[in-house]
Design a protein around this motif. Structure first.
Motif, mmCIF file in Angstrom:
data_model
loop_
_atom_site.group_PDB
_atom_site.id
_atom_site.type_symbol
_atom_site.label_atom_id
_atom_site.label_comp_id
_atom_site.label_asym_id
_atom_site.label_seq_id
_atom_site.Cartn_x
_atom_site.Cartn_y
_atom_site.Cartn_z
ATOM 1 N N ASN A 26 -60.632 76.049 44.684
ATOM 2 C CA ASN A 26 -59.307 76.103 45.532
ATOM 3 C C ASN A 26 -59.140 74.706 46.453
ATOM 4 O OD1 ASN A 26 -58.891 78.577 44.784
ATOM 5 N ND2 ASN A 26 -59.861 79.689 46.392
ATOM 6 N N ARG A 27 -57.909 74.126 46.296
ATOM 7 C CA ARG A 27 -57.952 73.069 46.951
ATOM 8 C C ARG A 27 -57.058 73.328 48.167
ATOM 9 N NH1 ARG A 27 -53.860 68.667 46.381
ATOM 10 N NH2 ARG A 27 -54.624 66.843 47.678
ATOM 11 N N ILE A 28 -57.342 73.067 49.624
ATOM 12 C CA ILE A 28 -56.601 73.253 50.860
ATOM 13 C C ILE A 28 -55.323 72.266 50.712
ATOM 14 C CG2 ILE A 28 -56.447 73.430 53.116
ATOM 15 C CD1 ILE A 28 -59.481 74.296 53.011
ATOM 16 N N PRO A 29 -53.986 72.686 50.701
ATOM 17 C CA PRO A 29 -52.990 71.745 50.919
ATOM 18 C C PRO A 29 -53.131 70.890 52.060
ATOM 19 C CG PRO A 29 -52.320 74.061 51.307
ATOM 20 C CD PRO A 29 -53.602 74.145 51.106
ATOM 21 N N PRO A 30 -52.714 69.775 52.144
ATOM 22 C CA PRO A 30 -52.692 68.931 53.192
ATOM 23 C C PRO A 30 -51.642 69.264 54.238
ATOM 24 C CG PRO A 30 -51.700 67.604 51.716
ATOM 25 C CD PRO A 30 -52.166 68.859 50.763
ATOM 26 N N LEU A 31 -51.977 68.993 55.597
ATOM 27 C CA LEU A 31 -50.964 69.335 56.510
ATOM 28 C C LEU A 31 -49.692 68.485 56.666
ATOM 29 C CD1 LEU A 31 -53.469 69.968 59.539
ATOM 30 C CD2 LEU A 31 -52.235 71.610 58.107
ATOM 31 N N GLY A 32 -48.553 68.824 56.672
ATOM 32 C CA GLY A 32 -47.338 68.123 56.769
ATOM 33 C C GLY A 32 -47.099 67.113 55.595
ATOM 34 N N ASP A 33 -47.316 66.033 55.639
ATOM 35 C CA ASP A 33 -47.076 65.225 54.482
ATOM 36 C C ASP A 33 -48.332 63.989 54.580
ATOM 37 O OD1 ASP A 33 -45.655 63.925 52.311
ATOM 38 O OD2 ASP A 33 -44.632 62.465 53.201
ATOM 39 N N GLY B 105 -48.574 62.197 51.051
ATOM 40 C CA GLY B 105 -47.624 61.351 50.852
ATOM 41 C C GLY B 105 -47.832 60.088 51.540
ATOM 42 N N LEU B 106 -48.605 60.300 52.830
ATOM 43 C CA LEU B 106 -48.646 59.340 53.736
ATOM 44 C C LEU B 106 -50.064 58.326 53.174
ATOM 45 C CD1 LEU B 106 -48.479 57.359 56.429
ATOM 46 C CD2 LEU B 106 -49.935 59.166 57.504
ATOM 47 N N TRP B 107 -51.070 59.104 52.628
ATOM 48 C CA TRP B 107 -52.176 58.490 52.080
ATOM 49 C C TRP B 107 -51.558 57.623 50.792
ATOM 50 C CZ3 TRP B 107 -54.379 59.684 47.307
ATOM 51 C CH2 TRP B 107 -55.604 58.858 46.913
ATOM 52 N N GLN B 108 -50.948 58.289 49.921
ATOM 53 C CA GLN B 108 -50.401 57.366 48.938
ATOM 54 C C GLN B 108 -49.531 56.227 49.222
ATOM 55 O OE1 GLN B 108 -48.034 60.410 46.655
ATOM 56 N NE2 GLN B 108 -50.377 61.148 45.595
ATOM 57 N N ALA B 109 -48.879 56.163 50.453
ATOM 58 C CA ALA B 109 -48.086 55.236 50.746
ATOM 59 C C ALA B 109 -49.204 53.907 51.432
ATOM 60 C CB ALA B 109 -47.062 55.449 52.049
ATOM 61 N N VAL B 110 -49.944 54.548 52.077
ATOM 62 C CA VAL B 110 -50.950 53.454 52.713
ATOM 63 C C VAL B 110 -51.839 52.740 51.448
ATOM 64 C CG1 VAL B 110 -53.193 53.046 53.945
ATOM 65 C CG2 VAL B 110 -51.318 54.640 54.865
ATOM 66 N N LEU B 111 -52.145 53.674 50.376
ATOM 67 C CA LEU B 111 -52.600 53.020 49.369
ATOM 68 C C LEU B 111 -51.844 52.116 48.452
ATOM 69 C CD1 LEU B 111 -55.487 54.427 49.574
ATOM 70 C CD2 LEU B 111 -55.126 55.420 47.337
ATOM 71 N N ALA C 265 -52.122 61.217 64.217
ATOM 72 C CA ALA C 265 -50.583 61.219 64.534
ATOM 73 C C ALA C 265 -50.323 59.751 64.411
ATOM 74 C CB ALA C 265 -50.299 61.238 66.026
ATOM 75 N N LEU C 266 -51.230 58.996 63.812
ATOM 76 C CA LEU C 266 -50.584 57.370 63.639
ATOM 77 C C LEU C 266 -49.545 57.335 62.404
ATOM 78 C CD1 LEU C 266 -54.451 55.780 64.005
ATOM 79 C CD2 LEU C 266 -52.715 55.937 65.486
ATOM 80 N N THR C 267 -49.075 56.029 62.451
ATOM 81 C CA THR C 267 -47.884 55.824 61.524
ATOM 82 C C THR C 267 -48.478 55.027 60.470
ATOM 83 O OG1 THR C 267 -47.106 53.927 62.470
ATOM 84 C CG2 THR C 267 -46.193 55.832 63.082
ATOM 85 N N LYS C 268 -47.890 54.943 59.284
ATOM 86 C CA LYS C 268 -48.093 54.156 58.200
ATOM 87 C C LYS C 268 -48.741 52.659 58.530
ATOM 88 C CE LYS C 268 -46.186 52.037 54.163
ATOM 89 N NZ LYS C 268 -45.109 51.782 53.335
ATOM 90 N N ARG C 269 -47.747 52.113 59.519
ATOM 91 C CA ARG C 269 -48.078 50.637 59.827
ATOM 92 C C ARG C 269 -49.509 50.745 60.686
ATOM 93 N NH1 ARG C 269 -42.107 50.463 61.480
ATOM 94 N NH2 ARG C 269 -41.210 49.246 59.518
ATOM 95 N N GLU C 270 -49.765 51.712 61.309
ATOM 96 C CA GLU C 270 -51.044 51.551 62.119
ATOM 97 C C GLU C 270 -52.244 52.091 61.140
ATOM 98 O OE1 GLU C 270 -49.762 53.044 66.475
ATOM 99 O OE2 GLU C 270 -49.328 54.494 64.775
#
Length: 119
Positions: free
Chosen positions: A2-9, A12-18, A79-84
């Motif tokens: 079982n995989r616990i779904p990520p909180l919020g997005d 998507g944030l992780w993929q954007a940073v990568l 709580a940090l943004t993609k830029r941070e």
């Protein structure tokens, strides 16, 4: 499994940073390694095998870009943004976090004398 779904997005944030990092660790020596041979940037790529034999594929982390930000409590870091954020391989992340922690402790003034009793 079982995989616990990520909180919020978070996914998507992780993929954007990568994607912004080109799938490569963004450490430029804060880990204590110069990375000179690799254009002053860590050569570790997401999904490729690590430097150690049998380590398996490397999974990059999205964590604060500022080394001192690696010492933030989890709820503040979340709580940090993609830029941070930056992409970190586990080795550079852990070494940079240790170095930031060591520097913070060295810079902190001593609150109390090291003696058990006042003389």
């Amino acid at each position: 499994m079982n995989r616990i779904p990520p909180l919020g997005d978070a996914e998507g944030l992780w993929q954007a940073v990568l994607a912004a990092a080109g799938g490569r660790c963004q450490c430029r020596g804060t880990c204590g390694t110069s990375h000179e041979k690799d254009g002053d940037r860590c050569k570790t790529v997401h999904g490729r095998y690590g430097r150690r034999h049998g380590a398996g594929p490397v999974r990059l982390l999205a964590a604060p870009a500022d080394p001192n930000g690696l010492l933030l409590p989890a709820h503040r870091a979340a709580a940090l943004t993609k830029r941070e954020l930056a992409a970190w391989c586990p080795e550079c992340h852990d070494a940079t976090r240790r170095a930031a922690s060591k520097a913070r402790h060295a810079a902190a003034p001593a609150d109390e004398p090291d003696s058990l009793f006042d003389l």
